[in-house]
Design a protein around this motif. Structure first.
Motif, PDB file in Angstrom:
ATOM      1  N   ALA A 158      -2.481   0.908   1.528  1.00  0.00           N
ATOM      2  CA  ALA A 158      -3.094   2.136   2.026  1.00  0.00           C
ATOM      3  C   ALA A 158      -3.974   2.814   0.986  1.00  0.00           C
ATOM      4  CB  ALA A 158      -2.013   3.118   2.478  1.00  0.00           C
ATOM      5  N   CYS A 159      -3.695   2.586  -0.281  1.00  0.00           N
ATOM      6  CA  CYS A 159      -4.390   3.296  -1.357  1.00  0.00           C
ATOM      7  C   CYS A 159      -5.612   2.530  -1.848  1.00  0.00           C
ATOM      8  CB  CYS A 159      -3.426   3.542  -2.516  1.00  0.00           C
ATOM      9  SG  CYS A 159      -4.133   4.556  -3.826  1.00  0.00           S
ATOM     10  N   HIS A 160      -6.672   3.262  -2.154  1.00  0.00           N
ATOM     11  CA  HIS A 160      -7.903   2.634  -2.661  1.00  0.00           C
ATOM     12  C   HIS A 160      -7.704   2.003  -4.038  1.00  0.00           C
ATOM     13  CE1 HIS A 160      -8.193   6.477  -4.770  1.00  0.00           C
ATOM     14  NE2 HIS A 160      -9.016   5.877  -5.608  1.00  0.00           N
ATOM     15  N   ASN A 213       0.964   2.593  -1.330  1.00  0.00           N
ATOM     16  CA  ASN A 213       0.765   3.982  -0.944  1.00  0.00           C
ATOM     17  C   ASN A 213       0.093   4.751  -2.083  1.00  0.00           C
ATOM     18  OD1 ASN A 213       2.807   5.587  -2.564  1.00  0.00           O
ATOM     19  ND2 ASN A 213       4.199   4.140  -1.549  1.00  0.00           N
ATOM     20  N   CYS A 214      -0.343   5.945  -1.778  1.00  0.00           N
ATOM     21  CA  CYS A 214      -1.079   6.755  -2.757  1.00  0.00           C
ATOM     22  C   CYS A 214      -0.167   7.534  -3.704  1.00  0.00           C
ATOM     23  CB  CYS A 214      -1.999   7.731  -2.024  1.00  0.00           C
ATOM     24  SG  CYS A 214      -3.313   6.913  -1.102  1.00  0.00           S
ATOM     25  N   PHE A 215       1.120   7.499  -3.467  1.00  0.00           N
ATOM     26  CA  PHE A 215       2.075   8.295  -4.246  1.00  0.00           C
ATOM     27  C   PHE A 215       2.791   7.414  -5.254  1.00  0.00           C
ATOM     28  CE2 PHE A 215       1.332  10.313  -0.184  1.00  0.00           C
ATOM     29  CZ  PHE A 215       0.922  11.570  -0.591  1.00  0.00           C
ATOM     30  N   TYR A 216       2.028   6.895  -6.203  1.00  0.00           N
ATOM     31  CA  TYR A 216       2.544   5.927  -7.164  1.00  0.00           C
ATOM     32  C   TYR A 216       2.747   6.515  -8.561  1.00  0.00           C
ATOM     33  CZ  TYR A 216      -2.330   5.645  -8.603  1.00  0.00           C
ATOM     34  OH  TYR A 216      -3.588   5.954  -9.039  1.00  0.00           O
ATOM     35  N   ARG A 217       2.526   7.811  -8.716  1.00  0.00           N
ATOM     36  CA  ARG A 217       2.729   8.446 -10.018  1.00  0.00           C
ATOM     37  C   ARG A 217       3.870   9.448  -9.916  1.00  0.00           C
ATOM     38  NH1 ARG A 217      -2.906  10.528 -12.097  1.00  0.00           N
ATOM     39  NH2 ARG A 217      -2.757  11.744 -10.208  1.00  0.00           N
ATOM     40  N   ALA A 218       4.708   9.484 -10.963  1.00  0.00           N
ATOM     41  CA  ALA A 218       5.859  10.379 -10.960  1.00  0.00           C
ATOM     42  C   ALA A 218       6.144  10.858 -12.380  1.00  0.00           C
ATOM     43  CB  ALA A 218       7.091   9.656 -10.399  1.00  0.00           C
ATOM     44  N   LEU A 219       6.809  11.979 -12.454  1.00  0.00           N
ATOM     45  CA  LEU A 219       7.196  12.531 -13.747  1.00  0.00           C
ATOM     46  C   LEU A 219       8.460  11.829 -14.225  1.00  0.00           C
ATOM     47  CD1 LEU A 219       6.321  14.731 -15.732  1.00  0.00           C
ATOM     48  CD2 LEU A 219       7.882  16.286 -14.554  1.00  0.00           C
ATOM     49  N   ARG A 220       8.381  11.238 -15.383  1.00  0.00           N
ATOM     50  CA  ARG A 220       9.520  10.542 -15.990  1.00  0.00           C
ATOM     51  C   ARG A 220       9.603  10.966 -17.447  1.00  0.00           C
ATOM     52  NH1 ARG A 220      10.293   9.852 -11.299  1.00  0.00           N
ATOM     53  NH2 ARG A 220      10.617   7.882 -10.198  1.00  0.00           N
ATOM     54  N   LEU A 263       3.764  11.786 -16.988  1.00  0.00           N
ATOM     55  CA  LEU A 263       3.319  11.279 -15.691  1.00  0.00           C
ATOM     56  C   LEU A 263       3.050   9.790 -15.841  1.00  0.00           C
ATOM     57  CD1 LEU A 263       2.620  12.125 -12.794  1.00  0.00           C
ATOM     58  CD2 LEU A 263       0.270  12.478 -13.575  1.00  0.00           C
ATOM     59  N   VAL A 264       3.801   8.974 -15.106  1.00  0.00           N
ATOM     60  CA  VAL A 264       3.694   7.520 -15.248  1.00  0.00           C
ATOM     61  C   VAL A 264       3.485   6.858 -13.890  1.00  0.00           C
ATOM     62  CG1 VAL A 264       5.138   7.482 -17.321  1.00  0.00           C
ATOM     63  CG2 VAL A 264       6.203   7.162 -15.094  1.00  0.00           C
ATOM     64  N   ASP A 265       2.861   5.690 -13.931  1.00  0.00           N
ATOM     65  CA  ASP A 265       2.730   4.865 -12.729  1.00  0.00           C
ATOM     66  C   ASP A 265       4.076   4.213 -12.455  1.00  0.00           C
ATOM     67  OD1 ASP A 265       0.081   5.559 -12.823  1.00  0.00           O
ATOM     68  OD2 ASP A 265      -0.658   3.537 -13.252  1.00  0.00           O
ATOM     69  N   ILE A 266       4.546   4.335 -11.215  1.00  0.00           N
ATOM     70  CA  ILE A 266       5.822   3.716 -10.849  1.00  0.00           C
ATOM     71  C   ILE A 266       5.630   2.529  -9.905  1.00  0.00           C
ATOM     72  CG2 ILE A 266       7.199   5.785 -11.294  1.00  0.00           C
ATOM     73  CD1 ILE A 266       7.170   6.274  -8.215  1.00  0.00           C
ATOM     74  N   ALA A 267       4.379   2.226  -9.582  1.00  0.00           N
ATOM     75  CA  ALA A 267       4.067   1.071  -8.743  1.00  0.00           C
ATOM     76  C   ALA A 267       2.752   0.466  -9.215  1.00  0.00           C
ATOM     77  CB  ALA A 267       3.962   1.468  -7.279  1.00  0.00           C
ATOM     78  N   ALA A 268       2.735  -0.833  -9.311  1.00  0.00           N
ATOM     79  CA  ALA A 268       1.527  -1.547  -9.735  1.00  0.00           C
ATOM     80  C   ALA A 268       0.673  -1.875  -8.513  1.00  0.00           C
ATOM     81  CB  ALA A 268       1.922  -2.840 -10.449  1.00  0.00           C
ATOM     82  N   PRO A 269      -0.613  -2.073  -8.711  1.00  0.00           N
ATOM     83  CA  PRO A 269      -1.467  -2.504  -7.596  1.00  0.00           C
ATOM     84  C   PRO A 269      -0.992  -3.846  -7.038  1.00  0.00           C
ATOM     85  CG  PRO A 269      -2.816  -1.786  -9.450  1.00  0.00           C
ATOM     86  CD  PRO A 269      -1.391  -1.860  -9.939  1.00  0.00           C
ATOM     87  N   LEU A 270      -1.043  -3.965  -5.725  1.00  0.00           N
ATOM     88  CA  LEU A 270      -0.716  -5.224  -5.057  1.00  0.00           C
ATOM     89  C   LEU A 270      -1.967  -6.063  -4.839  1.00  0.00           C
ATOM     90  CD1 LEU A 270       1.763  -3.832  -2.375  1.00  0.00           C
ATOM     91  CD2 LEU A 270       2.313  -4.893  -4.571  1.00  0.00           C
ATOM     92  N   VAL A 271      -3.105  -5.384  -4.804  1.00  0.00           N
ATOM     93  CA  VAL A 271      -4.398  -6.016  -4.588  1.00  0.00           C
ATOM     94  C   VAL A 271      -5.375  -5.406  -5.593  1.00  0.00           C
ATOM     95  CG1 VAL A 271      -6.277  -6.360  -2.936  1.00  0.00           C
ATOM     96  CG2 VAL A 271      -3.925  -6.244  -2.113  1.00  0.00           C
ATOM     97  N   PRO A 272      -6.135  -6.214  -6.306  1.00  0.00           N
ATOM     98  CA  PRO A 272      -7.140  -5.633  -7.201  1.00  0.00           C
ATOM     99  C   PRO A 272      -8.151  -4.815  -6.384  1.00  0.00           C
ATOM    100  CG  PRO A 272      -6.853  -7.975  -7.654  1.00  0.00           C
ATOM    101  CD  PRO A 272      -6.108  -7.679  -6.382  1.00  0.00           C
ATOM    102  N   PRO A 273      -8.385  -3.553  -6.764  1.00  0.00           N
ATOM    103  CA  PRO A 273      -9.304  -2.710  -5.978  1.00  0.00           C
ATOM    104  C   PRO A 273     -10.682  -3.317  -5.764  1.00  0.00           C
ATOM    105  CG  PRO A 273      -8.164  -1.394  -7.627  1.00  0.00           C
ATOM    106  CD  PRO A 273      -7.795  -2.827  -7.885  1.00  0.00           C
ATOM    107  N   GLU A 274     -11.173  -4.074  -6.748  1.00  0.00           N
ATOM    108  CA  GLU A 274     -12.506  -4.660  -6.593  1.00  0.00           C
ATOM    109  C   GLU A 274     -12.554  -5.676  -5.459  1.00  0.00           C
ATOM    110  OE1 GLU A 274     -10.321  -6.561 -10.069  1.00  0.00           O
ATOM    111  OE2 GLU A 274     -10.778  -4.514  -9.465  1.00  0.00           O
ATOM    112  N   THR A 275     -11.427  -6.276  -5.091  1.00  0.00           N
ATOM    113  CA  THR A 275     -11.431  -7.199  -3.955  1.00  0.00           C
ATOM    114  C   THR A 275     -11.370  -6.464  -2.617  1.00  0.00           C
ATOM    115  OG1 THR A 275      -9.036  -7.531  -3.930  1.00  0.00           O
ATOM    116  CG2 THR A 275     -10.313  -9.014  -5.331  1.00  0.00           C
ATOM    117  N   LEU A 276     -10.920  -5.218  -2.648  1.00  0.00           N
ATOM    118  CA  LEU A 276     -10.875  -4.429  -1.412  1.00  0.00           C
ATOM    119  C   LEU A 276     -12.253  -3.948  -0.997  1.00  0.00           C
ATOM    120  CD1 LEU A 276      -7.774  -2.138  -2.031  1.00  0.00           C
ATOM    121  CD2 LEU A 276      -7.917  -4.089  -0.476  1.00  0.00           C
ATOM    122  N   TYR A 277     -13.087  -3.694  -1.983  1.00  0.00           N
ATOM    123  CA  TYR A 277     -14.369  -3.036  -1.707  1.00  0.00           C
ATOM    124  C   TYR A 277     -15.533  -3.856  -2.252  1.00  0.00           C
ATOM    125  CZ  TYR A 277     -11.009   0.593  -0.852  1.00  0.00           C
ATOM    126  OH  TYR A 277      -9.937   1.283  -0.380  1.00  0.00           O
TER     127      TYR A 277
END
Length: 128
Positions: A94-96, A101-108, A112-126
Protein backbone atom coordinates in the motif's frame (compact mmCIF):
# COMPACT_ATOMS: atom_id res chain seq x y z
CA UNK A 1 -31.08 11.44 -6.05
CA UNK A 2 -27.79 11.91 -4.19
CA UNK A 3 -26.16 8.89 -2.55
CA UNK A 4 -27.03 8.81 1.19
CA UNK A 5 -23.37 8.38 2.16
CA UNK A 6 -22.25 11.36 0.07
CA UNK A 7 -25.03 13.47 1.57
CA UNK A 8 -23.89 12.61 5.12
CA UNK A 9 -20.19 13.42 4.65
CA UNK A 10 -18.88 16.60 6.27
CA UNK A 11 -16.10 17.62 3.88
CA UNK A 12 -13.57 20.12 5.27
CA UNK A 13 -13.13 23.68 3.97
CA UNK A 14 -10.98 22.34 1.10
CA UNK A 15 -13.72 19.88 0.09
CA UNK A 16 -11.78 16.89 1.45
CA UNK A 17 -12.28 14.12 3.97
CA UNK A 18 -9.58 11.85 5.42
CA UNK A 19 -9.96 8.17 4.56
CA UNK A 20 -8.26 5.35 6.44
CA UNK A 21 -7.68 2.22 4.32
CA UNK A 22 -7.81 -1.04 6.26
CA UNK A 23 -7.35 -4.59 4.96
CA UNK A 24 -10.86 -6.05 5.16
CA UNK A 25 -9.97 -9.56 6.37
CA UNK A 26 -7.03 -8.94 8.72
CA UNK A 27 -7.78 -5.50 10.13
CA UNK A 28 -4.32 -4.22 9.16
CA UNK A 29 -4.31 -0.43 8.85
CA UNK A 30 -2.70 0.29 5.49
CA UNK A 31 -2.70 4.02 4.87
CA UNK A 32 -4.50 7.35 5.12
CA UNK A 33 -5.31 9.50 2.13
CA UNK A 34 -7.76 12.24 1.22
CA UNK A 35 -10.96 11.96 -0.80
CA UNK A 36 -13.11 14.64 -2.35
CA UNK A 37 -16.73 14.20 -3.47
CA UNK A 38 -15.68 12.91 -6.91
CA UNK A 39 -13.27 10.36 -5.40
CA UNK A 40 -15.97 9.02 -3.07
CA UNK A 41 -18.49 8.84 -5.91
CA UNK A 42 -16.06 7.05 -8.22
CA UNK A 43 -15.02 4.60 -5.50
CA UNK A 44 -18.66 3.71 -4.82
CA UNK A 45 -19.48 3.44 -8.54
CA UNK A 46 -16.47 1.32 -9.58
CA UNK A 47 -15.42 -0.61 -6.48
CA UNK A 48 -11.83 0.48 -7.08
CA UNK A 49 -10.58 2.93 -4.46
CA UNK A 50 -9.92 6.44 -5.72
CA UNK A 51 -8.39 9.25 -3.68
CA UNK A 52 -7.63 12.93 -4.20
CA UNK A 53 -3.94 13.71 -4.61
CA UNK A 54 -3.27 17.08 -3.01
CA UNK A 55 0.22 17.26 -4.55
CA UNK A 56 -1.08 16.60 -8.08
CA UNK A 57 -4.46 18.30 -7.55
CA UNK A 58 -6.10 15.38 -9.35
CA UNK A 59 -7.96 12.15 -8.73
CA UNK A 60 -5.61 9.31 -7.84
CA UNK A 61 -6.84 5.81 -8.58
CA UNK A 62 -4.87 3.63 -6.17
CA UNK A 63 -2.54 1.45 -8.20
CA UNK A 64 -2.85 3.29 -11.52
CA UNK A 65 0.93 3.67 -11.79
CA UNK A 66 2.17 1.01 -9.35
CA UNK A 67 -0.30 -1.82 -10.02
CA UNK A 68 -0.98 -2.05 -6.27
CA UNK A 69 -4.77 -1.73 -6.56
CA UNK A 70 -7.25 -1.43 -3.69
CA UNK A 71 -10.64 -3.07 -4.21
CA UNK A 72 -13.42 -1.75 -2.00
CA UNK A 73 -15.30 -4.13 0.31
CA UNK A 74 -17.08 -1.51 2.43
CA UNK A 75 -16.97 2.25 2.94
CA UNK A 76 -17.92 3.51 6.39
CA UNK A 77 -18.47 6.99 7.81
CA UNK A 78 -17.57 7.83 11.41
CA UNK A 79 -20.00 9.23 13.99
CA UNK A 80 -19.07 12.86 13.27
CA UNK A 81 -19.30 12.44 9.50
CA UNK A 82 -15.77 13.73 9.01
CA UNK A 83 -13.65 10.59 8.50
CA UNK A 84 -14.07 7.60 6.20
CA UNK A 85 -12.91 4.02 6.74
CA UNK A 86 -12.40 2.04 3.54
CA UNK A 87 -12.29 -1.71 4.08
CA UNK A 88 -10.29 -2.90 1.11
CA UNK A 89 -8.51 -5.78 -0.48
CA UNK A 90 -4.98 -4.51 -1.05
CA UNK A 91 -3.18 -6.07 -3.99
CA UNK A 92 0.51 -5.97 -3.09
CA UNK A 93 1.91 -3.12 -1.02
CA UNK A 94 0.00 0.00 0.00
CA UNK A 95 2.90 2.37 0.68
CA UNK A 96 4.84 4.23 -2.01
CA UNK A 97 8.01 3.19 -0.13
CA UNK A 98 7.36 -0.44 -1.08
CA UNK A 99 6.15 -1.46 2.37
CA UNK A 100 2.89 -3.28 3.06
CA UNK A 101 1.54 -0.28 4.97
CA UNK A 102 2.49 3.35 5.56
CA UNK A 103 2.86 2.95 9.33
CA UNK A 104 6.33 1.44 9.40
CA UNK A 105 8.05 3.86 11.80
CA UNK A 106 7.78 3.68 15.58
CA UNK A 107 9.40 5.11 18.66
CA UNK A 108 11.84 2.64 20.18
CA UNK A 109 14.09 3.61 23.11
CA UNK A 110 13.59 7.29 22.33
CA UNK A 111 14.43 6.98 18.64
CA UNK A 112 12.19 6.87 15.58
CA UNK A 113 13.07 3.64 13.76
CA UNK A 114 11.82 1.65 10.80
CA UNK A 115 10.05 -1.48 12.02
CA UNK A 116 9.30 -2.91 8.57
CA UNK A 117 11.51 -3.20 5.52
CA UNK A 118 10.31 -2.59 1.96
CA UNK A 119 8.82 -5.66 0.31
CA UNK A 120 9.20 -4.16 -3.16
CA UNK A 121 11.86 -1.69 -4.27
CA UNK A 122 10.00 1.62 -4.84
CA UNK A 123 11.72 2.16 -8.18
CA UNK A 124 10.04 -0.99 -9.52
CA UNK A 125 6.62 0.30 -8.46
CA UNK A 126 6.90 3.53 -10.38
CA UNK A 127 8.74 2.82 -13.60
CA UNK A 128 8.48 5.85 -15.83
Amino acid sequence: MENALLAAIRFNADGLIPCIAQQHDTGEVLMMAWMNRDAVAETLATGRVCYWSRSRAALWRKGETSGQVQTLHDLRLDCDGDTLLALVHQQGVACHTGRRNCFYRALRDGALVDIAAPLVPPETLYRA
